[in-house]
Design a protein around this motif. Structure first.
Motif, PDB file in Angstrom:
ATOM      1  N   LEU A   1       0.853  -1.187   0.000  1.00 33.36           N
ATOM      2  CA  LEU A   1       0.000   0.000   0.000  1.00 33.36           C
ATOM      3  C   LEU A   1       0.887   1.234   0.000  1.00 33.36           C
ATOM      4  N   PRO A   2       0.629   2.193  -0.893  1.00 34.16           N
ATOM      5  CA  PRO A   2       1.437   3.422  -0.899  1.00 34.16           C
ATOM      6  C   PRO A   2       1.113   4.289   0.316  1.00 34.16           C
ATOM      7  N   CYS A   3       2.034   5.182   0.631  1.00 35.38           N
ATOM      8  CA  CYS A   3       1.845   6.097   1.753  1.00 35.38           C
ATOM      9  C   CYS A   3       1.171   7.382   1.283  1.00 35.38           C
ATOM     10  N   THR A   4       0.290   7.921   2.109  1.00 36.78           N
ATOM     11  CA  THR A   4      -0.273   9.226   1.792  1.00 36.78           C
ATOM     12  C   THR A   4       0.838  10.269   1.933  1.00 36.78           C
ATOM     13  N   ASN A   5       0.788  11.276   1.071  1.00 35.67           N
ATOM     14  CA  ASN A   5       1.833  12.291   1.074  1.00 35.67           C
ATOM     15  C   ASN A   5       1.344  13.485   0.273  1.00 35.67           C
ATOM     16  N   SER A   6       1.537  14.671   0.800  1.00 32.34           N
ATOM     17  CA  SER A   6       1.082  15.878   0.098  1.00 32.34           C
ATOM     18  C   SER A   6       2.232  16.821  -0.231  1.00 32.34           C
ATOM     19  N   ASP A   7       3.441  16.287  -0.280  1.00 32.47           N
ATOM     20  CA  ASP A   7       4.617  17.106  -0.592  1.00 32.47           C
ATOM     21  C   ASP A   7       4.740  17.311  -2.101  1.00 32.47           C
ATOM     22  N   PRO A   8       5.529  18.275  -2.511  1.00 33.85           N
ATOM     23  CA  PRO A   8       5.839  18.407  -3.938  1.00 33.85           C
ATOM     24  C   PRO A   8       6.613  17.179  -4.408  1.00 33.85           C
ATOM     25  N   ALA A   9       6.594  16.920  -5.690  1.00 30.95           N
ATOM     26  CA  ALA A   9       7.331  15.784  -6.257  1.00 30.95           C
ATOM     27  C   ALA A   9       8.826  15.950  -5.989  1.00 30.95           C
ATOM     28  N   ARG A  10       9.514  14.816  -5.894  1.00 30.33           N
ATOM     29  CA  ARG A  10      10.941  14.822  -5.604  1.00 30.33           C
ATOM     30  C   ARG A  10      11.731  14.400  -6.844  1.00 30.33           C
ATOM     31  N   THR A  11      12.950  14.933  -6.949  1.00 28.94           N
ATOM     32  CA  THR A  11      13.809  14.544  -8.063  1.00 28.94           C
ATOM     33  C   THR A  11      14.279  13.114  -7.872  1.00 28.94           C
ATOM     34  N   LEU A  12      14.085  12.295  -8.892  1.00 29.86           N
ATOM     35  CA  LEU A  12      14.529  10.906  -8.836  1.00 29.86           C
ATOM     36  C   LEU A  12      16.008  10.874  -9.203  1.00 29.86           C
ATOM     37  N   GLN A  13      16.856  10.525  -8.228  1.00 27.18           N
ATOM     38  CA  GLN A  13      18.309  10.618  -8.435  1.00 27.18           C
ATOM     39  C   GLN A  13      18.986   9.267  -8.559  1.00 27.18           C
ATOM     40  N   ASP A  14      18.370   8.217  -8.050  1.00 28.23           N
ATOM     41  CA  ASP A  14      18.992   6.895  -8.075  1.00 28.23           C
ATOM     42  C   ASP A  14      19.222   6.443  -9.522  1.00 28.23           C
ATOM     43  N   PRO A  15      20.464   6.200  -9.927  1.00 29.80           N
ATOM     44  CA  PRO A  15      20.768   5.853 -11.321  1.00 29.80           C
ATOM     45  C   PRO A  15      20.047   4.590 -11.792  1.00 29.80           C
ATOM     46  N   LYS A  16      19.967   3.574 -10.931  1.00 29.01           N
ATOM     47  CA  LYS A  16      19.305   2.339 -11.315  1.00 29.01           C
ATOM     48  C   LYS A  16      17.814   2.555 -11.515  1.00 29.01           C
ATOM     49  N   ALA A  17      17.203   3.346 -10.624  1.00 32.79           N
ATOM     50  CA  ALA A  17      15.769   3.648 -10.739  1.00 32.79           C
ATOM     51  C   ALA A  17      15.488   4.443 -12.007  1.00 32.79           C
ATOM     52  N   LEU A  18      16.378   5.394 -12.304  1.00 30.28           N
ATOM     53  CA  LEU A  18      16.206   6.175 -13.527  1.00 30.28           C
ATOM     54  C   LEU A  18      16.306   5.295 -14.772  1.00 30.28           C
ATOM     55  N   GLN A  19      17.203   4.311 -14.738  1.00 25.41           N
ATOM     56  CA  GLN A  19      17.355   3.422 -15.882  1.00 25.41           C
ATOM     57  C   GLN A  19      16.123   2.543 -16.059  1.00 25.41           C
ATOM     58  N   ILE A  20      15.577   2.067 -14.933  1.00 23.92           N
ATOM     59  CA  ILE A  20      14.355   1.266 -15.007  1.00 23.92           C
ATOM     60  C   ILE A  20      13.234   2.092 -15.618  1.00 23.92           C
ATOM     61  N   LEU A  21      13.129   3.326 -15.144  1.00 23.79           N
ATOM     62  CA  LEU A  21      12.098   4.219 -15.667  1.00 23.79           C
ATOM     63  C   LEU A  21      12.299   4.460 -17.164  1.00 23.79           C
ATOM     64  N   LYS A  22      13.527   4.658 -17.562  1.00 28.57           N
ATOM     65  CA  LYS A  22      13.831   4.909 -18.972  1.00 28.57           C
ATOM     66  C   LYS A  22      13.497   3.702 -19.837  1.00 28.57           C
ATOM     67  N   ASP A  23      13.758   2.494 -19.290  1.00 26.68           N
ATOM     68  CA  ASP A  23      13.505   1.266 -20.048  1.00 26.68           C
ATOM     69  C   ASP A  23      12.020   0.966 -20.184  1.00 26.68           C
ATOM     70  N   LEU A  24      11.275   1.176 -19.113  1.00 29.80           N
ATOM     71  CA  LEU A  24       9.875   0.742 -19.101  1.00 29.80           C
ATOM     72  C   LEU A  24       8.892   1.844 -19.475  1.00 29.80           C
ATOM     73  N   CYS A  25       9.246   3.083 -19.240  1.00 34.34           N
ATOM     74  CA  CYS A  25       8.376   4.207 -19.600  1.00 34.34           C
ATOM     75  C   CYS A  25       9.232   5.302 -20.236  1.00 34.34           C
ATOM     76  N   PRO A  26       9.836   5.032 -21.385  1.00 32.76           N
ATOM     77  CA  PRO A  26      10.811   5.963 -21.966  1.00 32.76           C
ATOM     78  C   PRO A  26      10.254   7.347 -22.265  1.00 32.76           C
TER      79      PRO A  26
ATOM     80  N   LEU B   1       8.239   8.998 -20.537  1.00 31.06           N
ATOM     81  CA  LEU B   1       8.049   9.747 -19.298  1.00 31.06           C
ATOM     82  C   LEU B   1       9.383  10.103 -18.638  1.00 31.06           C
ATOM     83  N   TYR B   2      10.438   9.617 -19.216  1.00 28.66           N
ATOM     84  CA  TYR B   2      11.769   9.857 -18.653  1.00 28.66           C
ATOM     85  C   TYR B   2      12.244  11.253 -19.003  1.00 28.66           C
ATOM     86  N   ALA B   3      12.712  12.007 -17.979  1.00 28.88           N
ATOM     87  CA  ALA B   3      13.157  13.385 -18.195  1.00 28.88           C
ATOM     88  C   ALA B   3      14.602  13.588 -17.771  1.00 28.88           C
ATOM     89  N   GLY B   4      15.405  12.539 -17.910  1.00 25.43           N
ATOM     90  CA  GLY B   4      16.815  12.665 -17.573  1.00 25.43           C
ATOM     91  C   GLY B   4      17.049  12.961 -16.105  1.00 25.43           C
TER      92      GLY B   4
END
Length: 466
Positions: A42-67, A69-72
């Motif tokens: 279950l995801p956590c409730t959160n009302s903060d602004p979006a955070r910069t995704l910095q983890d290189p492996k996570a960014l690569q997964i995002l680039k591979d599966l949702c290219p 939507l990837y913004a470098g």
């Protein structure tokens, strides 16, 4: 079905992110994972602004599966690296199901990408219940254009290993009976045994008010099936079903077509009236149709086509009518391909209407029936008790009778059709001397259509040249 394959929708709640849009200042409504359940995290409730995704492996997964939507290095998300890691481990089966059509896979995934990781979640999502910090239910406002674009890109994708269409696996019912609404209802319900929390989809092209807040539908652009997929998985345009040759006689010697096609194309170029259709509750959407779909005009067309069928033409001292020369695939009714066959060319059927309790609202009318038939041409409309199949027991596919439809995202609603096409089938003989009577009737048919008053419509005629 869906549950038997143990597909966890939970992994779909952890996909990619969307770049921040300059004119959209939304924020998160959830972030990260708070509680594990048998159905997934279950995801956590959160009302903060979006955070910069910095983890290189996570960014690569995002680039591979949702290219798309990837913004470098400037990718901002409302999901974290752990969610993307989990998604990468669980995506295999969904890839297998939709792998034959990358456009379908992309659109299907993107619906959950936006829900889970969009940096502007709060503009189209509302958490409706939570357990401590864990999300238990969510409202998701999604555009009709995206929903139907996604559905249409997936509706004919095959799953050879199961001998069925892919939607049969993810809709909770046979693909034959799956609709955009039933697909989202099933995917969003915890009763499917896989979704970790309830998702209530509101499908609308207009802003939606929930409580005191106004939400803007998620309306990302969908990819069309034919852009990346084979014609087999997109559903190649259908022609009239193969019609039998009586006794096989037409296949002896030189082969000629077994029937002649007599066509009338109907337009209303001078009538720009918009026919507004109020969708039945709980929807508050309005779908606009061209003037061709005006009910009174459909009644006029029934009369017009009846005149054609009663048209008598003199040939060798006898009067010939369509019924004397028509092609009868079942040996009974003449074959006619027309939008009016969705109501069996019947005035009473066009006028049928189903009212809700106490008569306060309309549940279904002729346009709702049209929508059902254009999506499922072999269906029986139980709400209005009308079949979609023609009087000659032929399936009327919408691309046979509608022309000039389409639009953004190729939503197959046919509401912006600019022409109706009616085709009468006439017997064509191998011995060409026997077709003289048909040609005589065709000459009278052309004259009738070409001289018909153009007050309410424009009609053009097309007859065989052989």
């Amino acid at each position: 079905m869906f549950g038997h394959l143990s597909i966890s929708v939970a992994f779909l709640l952890i996909v990619g992110a969307s770049p921040v849009k300059a004119d959209n200042h939304g924020k998160c409504v959830m972030y990260g994972q708070c509680k594990q359940t048998p159905r997934g995290a279950l995801p956590c409730t959160n009302s903060d602004p979006a955070r910069t995704l910095q983890d290189p492996k996570a960014l690569q997964i995002l680039k591979d599966l949702c290219p798309d939507l990837y913004a470098g290095g400037n990718t901002k998300t409302c999901c974290d690296a752990n969610q993307l890691e989990s998604m990468n481990k669980n995506i295999g089966l969904i890839k297998q199901i939709f792998s034959r059509c990358p456009s379908c896979l992309h659109n299907f995934m993107n619906m959950f990408c936006q829900m889970t990781c969009s940096p502007t979640q709060s503009t189209f999502l509302k958490v409706t219940s939570n357990d401590s910090r864990s999300v238990r239910s969510l409202d998701y406002v999604i555009s009709r254009d995206f929903t139907y674009g996604m559905f249409n890109s997936c509706r004919n994708v095959k799953l050879p290993s199961a001998g069925d269409k892919a939607l049969s696996v993810v809709c909770g019912r046979s693909a034959k009976y799956c609709t955009p609404e039933s697909l989202l209802n099933y995917l969003g319900s915890t009763s499917n045994g896989n979704t970790p929390f309830d998702i209530s989809f509101t499908i609308s092209n207009k802003n939606v008010t929930i409580g005191k807040e106004v939400y803007h539908p998620m309306n990302e652009t969908t990819s069309r099936c034919l852009d990346t997929c084979s014609k087999t998985d997109c559903g190649v345009p259908k022609l009239p079903e193969p019609l039998p040759c009586p006794g096989g006689s037409c296949f002896k010697g030189h082969i000629r077509p077994i029937y002649r096609q007599e066509q009338v194309v109907i337009t209303r170029p001078k009538n720009h009236t918009v026919v507004k259709h109020f969708l039945p509750p709980p929807s508050n959407d309005i779908v606009n149709y061209t003037s061709l779909f005006d009910k009174e005009f459909l009644h006029l067309l029934v009369d017009f086509q009846d005149m054609i069928k009663k048209l008598s033409v003199k040939y060798e001292n006898q009067l010939i009518r369509l019924e004397d020369i028509c092609y009868r695939p079942t040996g009974q009714a003449c074959a006619e391909i027309s939008v009016l066959e969705y109501w069996q060319n019947n005035h009473t059927a066009i006028d049928k209407i189903k009212m809700g309790d106490f008569g306060f609202f309309t549940i279904a009318n002729y346009l709702d029936h049209l929508t059902k038939c254009s999506s499922y041409p072999q269906a029986y409309d139980g709400t209005l008790n009308i079949s979609c199949v023609s009087t000659s027991n032929q399936t009327i596919y919408p691309n046979m009778v509608f022309a000039g439809y389409g639009g953004e995202n190729e939503v197959e609603y046919y509401n912006n059709t600019i022409a109706f096409v009616t085709t009468f089938l006439v017997q064509n003989y191998q011995d060409d001397r026997m077709n003289a009577v048909a040609r005589a009737w065709e000459a009278g048919f052309r004259e009738f259509v070409e001289t018909f008053p153009k007050t309410n419509m424009t009609a053009s005629v097309h007859t065989p040249t052989f």
